[in-house]
Motif scaffolding. Structure first.
Motif, mmCIF file in Angstrom:
data_model
loop_
_atom_site.group_PDB
_atom_site.id
_atom_site.type_symbol
_atom_site.label_atom_id
_atom_site.label_comp_id
_atom_site.label_asym_id
_atom_site.label_seq_id
_atom_site.Cartn_x
_atom_site.Cartn_y
_atom_site.Cartn_z
ATOM 1 N N GLU A 434 0.107 5.512 10.878
ATOM 2 C CA GLU A 434 -1.181 5.042 10.379
ATOM 3 C C GLU A 434 -1.522 5.810 9.107
ATOM 4 N N SER A 435 -2.402 5.232 8.278
ATOM 5 C CA SER A 435 -2.865 5.911 7.062
ATOM 6 C C SER A 435 -4.191 5.290 6.657
ATOM 7 N N ASN A 436 -4.920 5.980 5.754
ATOM 8 C CA ASN A 436 -6.166 5.401 5.268
ATOM 9 C C ASN A 436 -5.895 4.519 4.057
ATOM 10 N N SER A 437 -6.930 3.981 3.491
ATOM 11 C CA SER A 437 -6.790 3.012 2.399
ATOM 12 C C SER A 437 -6.597 3.656 1.031
ATOM 13 N N LYS A 438 -6.567 4.983 0.945
ATOM 14 C CA LYS A 438 -6.468 5.654 -0.351
ATOM 15 C C LYS A 438 -5.030 5.866 -0.807
ATOM 16 N N GLY A 439 -4.078 5.588 0.051
ATOM 17 C CA GLY A 439 -2.686 5.798 -0.320
ATOM 18 C C GLY A 439 -2.234 4.806 -1.385
ATOM 19 N N LYS A 440 -1.647 5.320 -2.485
ATOM 20 C CA LYS A 440 -1.185 4.484 -3.586
ATOM 21 C C LYS A 440 0.163 4.992 -4.077
ATOM 22 N N GLY A 441 0.841 4.164 -4.850
ATOM 23 C CA GLY A 441 2.115 4.574 -5.426
ATOM 24 C C GLY A 441 3.275 4.348 -4.486
ATOM 25 N N PRO A 442 4.484 4.756 -4.914
ATOM 26 C CA PRO A 442 5.681 4.498 -4.103
ATOM 27 C C PRO A 442 5.708 5.254 -2.788
ATOM 28 N N TYR A 443 5.134 6.479 -2.762
ATOM 29 C CA TYR A 443 5.127 7.281 -1.539
ATOM 30 C C TYR A 443 3.794 7.100 -0.816
ATOM 31 N N SER A 444 3.542 5.866 -0.433
ATOM 32 C CA SER A 444 2.344 5.555 0.339
ATOM 33 C C SER A 444 2.752 4.635 1.470
ATOM 34 N N TYR A 445 1.881 4.462 2.425
ATOM 35 C CA TYR A 445 2.207 3.699 3.640
ATOM 36 C C TYR A 445 1.496 2.358 3.595
ATOM 37 N N SER A 446 2.263 1.297 3.623
ATOM 38 C CA SER A 446 1.678 -0.039 3.557
ATOM 39 C C SER A 446 1.502 -0.666 4.931
ATOM 40 N N GLY A 447 1.898 0.044 5.958
ATOM 41 C CA GLY A 447 1.695 -0.449 7.310
ATOM 42 C C GLY A 447 2.601 -1.605 7.672
ATOM 43 N N ARG A 448 3.912 -1.413 7.618
ATOM 44 C CA ARG A 448 4.849 -2.501 7.912
ATOM 45 C C ARG A 448 4.973 -2.684 9.422
ATOM 46 N N ASN A 449 3.865 -3.041 10.029
ATOM 47 C CA ASN A 449 3.862 -3.302 11.460
ATOM 48 C C ASN A 449 3.820 -4.804 11.696
ATOM 49 N N LEU A 450 3.557 -5.183 12.923
ATOM 50 C CA LEU A 450 3.539 -6.592 13.278
ATOM 51 C C LEU A 450 2.502 -7.358 12.468
ATOM 52 N N ASP A 451 1.337 -6.785 12.293
ATOM 53 C CA ASP A 451 0.270 -7.445 11.544
ATOM 54 C C ASP A 451 0.668 -7.637 10.087
ATOM 55 N N HIS A 476 13.621 -15.373 17.754
ATOM 56 C CA HIS A 476 14.382 -14.501 18.646
ATOM 57 C C HIS A 476 13.739 -13.124 18.669
ATOM 58 N N SER A 477 13.603 -12.563 19.886
ATOM 59 C CA SER A 477 13.128 -11.195 20.073
ATOM 60 C C SER A 477 11.756 -11.008 19.421
ATOM 61 N N MET A 478 11.602 -9.954 18.590
ATOM 62 C CA MET A 478 10.298 -9.672 18.000
ATOM 63 C C MET A 478 9.871 -10.730 16.993
ATOM 64 N N GLY A 479 10.811 -11.571 16.543
ATOM 65 C CA GLY A 479 10.425 -12.675 15.668
ATOM 66 C C GLY A 479 9.422 -13.598 16.322
ATOM 67 N N GLY A 480 9.482 -13.717 17.667
ATOM 68 C CA GLY A 480 8.511 -14.540 18.378
ATOM 69 C C GLY A 480 7.109 -13.967 18.314
ATOM 70 N N LEU A 481 6.994 -12.636 18.343
ATOM 71 C CA LEU A 481 5.679 -12.001 18.218
ATOM 72 C C LEU A 481 5.101 -12.247 16.827
ATOM 73 N N ILE A 482 5.979 -12.242 15.810
ATOM 74 C CA ILE A 482 5.523 -12.513 14.446
ATOM 75 C C ILE A 482 5.002 -13.944 14.341
ATOM 76 N N VAL A 483 5.690 -14.892 14.979
ATOM 77 C CA VAL A 483 5.240 -16.285 14.961
ATOM 78 C C VAL A 483 3.866 -16.414 15.601
ATOM 79 N N LYS A 484 3.677 -15.797 16.751
ATOM 80 C CA LYS A 484 2.384 -15.899 17.432
ATOM 81 C C LYS A 484 1.269 -15.308 16.582
#
Length: 634
Positions: A434-451, A476-484
């Motif tokens: 997790e991270s807050n909204s202030k992260g910027k630049g290449p070394y920041s977290y964009s939250g590549r989770n299911l959402d 297939h697999s977690m791809g189904g969660l992405i579809v939902k």
């Protein structure tokens, strides 16, 4: 008397034959003129234009022409009258080609499409005729021919300066200068790090700066000289996937360099796969057609699109589709979105979209395919190995079982890793959760989770033109969660086209989708290292509140929109060979969504989505479902 009657009958019948034959001949002429008048524009057919010539300023050509004149009289004496007839026929074919090329550049789109289709059917032309036609083609006609089935590859111009053969050193210098220029426009840590390692002399010239080497005296890992150019291409490919960086590559003259690299590595399939994916990323940008045409990239992509290796053919077809302005305007297939069918231009309008979405460690070329014949011996390592020379060994690994696992991975056959190509994603084990909204630049977290992934895919599918036709989702697999997750978001979106993704959904097919989570999270350190060493693994906890809430919302959506659901569950464990373990990644209780048809299939997690043949139950069930929702012509 009988003889005279017989002669009279013969004369009458002969006259009738001649009259009927003449009538049939006139009818055929009229019918041919009618077909031609409705095939091409009449104004174009009868439009007489000045002949076009290719002027050659070459001393050797003039010498050859002089010799031809010397022996001209001798050739005339030996020639017969028949070539005159053949010459007339050849001129007629050339005239037909020129008229079709003129029509292919007309204002009416339907005329252009029809002319390109007719051009692609022309066969047995002379080499000169093809080259002449290639010089008369414009960019729009060229990409149309490249995307039309059966078009001859000689319709495409060769790249400029194709007679030059730059050396490996020249290509390396040009690619290095391109990376330096790109880094000066938009400074990127990956390019900066690579340039410092691959070209140490740049640090002394203060062109690049590596803080690690400058302040910490870390030992440098040498890069072999033969690996510098392939790694430079890989670095450029990575740079092109970020935002609109691909535009900068074109502005700095990167396309001619890419063409030269393709010619140099003509027989290297792995390098060609990187280069075709690089062209794919560039083709997503707007107004790239003319640049692709003038540099000879269209002919290159046309040849690749007919390649037997689908890792080369599919991206080439996708790049051509992105720059084809006459097919479906304003449609782009972006990074990681593959156009599997049709890969050629079709005059008929698509009636249904079928979207395949694989899991996290899956891939379009390894998930959605026919099952291997020796599938019983298939282990999980066969899909994700690729560590060579033991360079990923770690002496500080906590247990002997993990060490043995890593050793097995290091010893695995390299060709298994090659099957993946570039169709994988590396995830760091220490990526923030997790991270807050202030992260910027290449070394920041964009939250590549299911959402994040569902939102990203939803926007890419909108860009690809989906949402206006019926849709069948296959996951297939977690791809189904992405579809939902995506369908729920699409229903709540204000954009009409995005809403169409949900509104036009007719059916969803799930293959071992963990609707209620997976026992994967409770595995050992080594197994988690193999599978999902990132934030995604935490989202798959059994009976996770987030997953249960998502599934509840999805069930409400299915009942509201009357969506058909078909689910398949694995009943065989998946073999983890190095850990000497067989494991059910998705138990049948979790794979059962509680709605629609549900089938337990005697396969493991890897083979559940791979039919054995066209007669397979998995294949026939899916085909029957797709055919069910194809709209019929009323």
């Amino acid at each position: 008397m009988m003889y005279k009657k017989f002669i009279g009958v013969l004369r009458i019948s002969g006259s009738l034959v001649i009259i009927s034959g003449s009538g049939w001949f006139v009818y055929q002429i009229c019918k041919t003129r009618y077909i031609l008048s409705h095939t091409v524009n009449t104004d174009v057919i009868y439009h007489r234009k000045k002949s076009e010539y290719i002027y050659i300023n070459d001393p050797q050509f003039h010498m050859m022409y002089g010799k031809k004149q010397m022996y001209g009289e001798e050739q005339k004496q030996q020639s017969s009258r028949l070539p005159a007839i053949f010459g007339f026929w050849k001129s007629l074919k050339r005239s037909y080609v020129r008229r079709l090329l003129s029509l292919a550049q007309a204002e009416d789109r339907s005329d252009r499409l029809k002319a390109v289709e007719l051009l692609s059917k022309l066969k047995n032309l002379k080499e000169w005729d093809y080259r002449h036609a290639a010089q008369m083609c414009d960019a729009r006609t060229a990409v149309g021919l490249a995307r039309t089935e059966g078009a001859d590859l000689r319709f495409f111009l060769k790249p400029p300066y194709c007679h030059l053969n730059p050396s490996k050193e020249e290509l390396t210098d040009r690619l290095c200068n391109l990376l330096i220029s790109l880094n000066s426009l938009k400074r990127h840590p990956c390019i900066n790090f690579f340039l410092a390692k691959a070209f140490p002399e740049l640090q002394h010239r203060h062109i690049v700066f590596d803080a690690d080497l400058a302040t910490m005296q870390l030992p440098q890992i040498p890069i072999k000289k033969d690996d510098v150019l392939p790694l430079s291409i890989e670095n450029l490919l990575h740079y092109s996937t970020i935002d609109d960086n691909a535009k900068d590559i074109v502005k700095l003259g990167g396309l001619p360099l890419i063409v030269d690299l393709c010619r140099y590595f003509e027989d290297n399939i792995d390098i060609n796969i990187m280069l075709v994916n690089l062209l794919c990323n560039i083709s997503v940008q707007d107004d790239m057609l003319q640049d692709f045409f003038t540099t000879g990239c269209i002919g290159l992509l046309a040849r690749w699109s007919k390649h037997s290796n689908i890792r080369l053919a599919v991206p080439a077809a996708r790049a051509l589709a992105n720059i084809d302005v006459d097919d479906i305007p304003n449609v782009k297939f972006s990074h990681r979105l593959h156009l599997l069918h049709p890969t050629v231009r079709r005059i008929d309008v698509p009636k249904l979209d079928v979207v395949f979405i694989h899991g996290l460690l899956g891939g379009v070329f390894i998930t959605w395919r026919q099952r291997d014949r020796d599938h019983n011996n298939l282990s999980i390592l066969e899909g994700v190995t690729g560590f060579d020379d033991g360079k990923y060994m770690d002496s500080d690994v906590s247990d002997e079982q993990t060490k043995q696992y890593l050793q097995d991975m290091a010893e695995f056959k390299q060709d298994e890793w090659d099957n993946l190509g570039s169709d994988f994603e590396m995830v760091l084990s220490d990526c923030p959760e997790e991270s807050n909204s202030k992260g910027k630049g290449p070394y920041s977290y964009s939250g590549r989770n299911l959402d994040f992934r569902s939102t990203e895919l939803m926007q890419k599918l909108k860009q690809a033109g989906l949402g206006s036709r019926p849709i069948v989702w296959v996951a297939h697999s977690m791809g189904g969660l992405i579809v939902k997750s995506m369908l729920i978001k699409a229903m709540q979106d204000e954009d009409e086209q995005v809403q169409g993704l949900c509104r036009n959904t007719k059916a969803v097919v799930f293959y071992s989708v963990p609707h209620r989570g997976s026992p994967l999270v409770s595995l050992t350190q080594a197994t988690q290292l193999l599978w999902w060493p990132s934030v995604e693994v935490q989202e798959l906890k059994e009976n996770s509140p987030a997953l249960l809430t998502l599934h509840s919302q999805f069930l409400d959506l299915v009942e509201k929109k009357n969506i058909e659901i078909i689910s398949f569950a694995e009943t065989k464990p998946t073999l983890l060979s190095s850990l000497h373990l067989q494991f059910h990644f998705v138990p049948k209780e979790s794979a059962d969504p509680g709605i629609g048809e549900f089938f337990e299939i005697p396969q493991d997690h890897l083979c559940i989505c791979k039919p054995n043949s066209r007669q397979s139950f998995l294949y026939q069930k899916l085909i029957h479902l797709i055919q069910k929702y194809i709209p019929t012509n009323e």
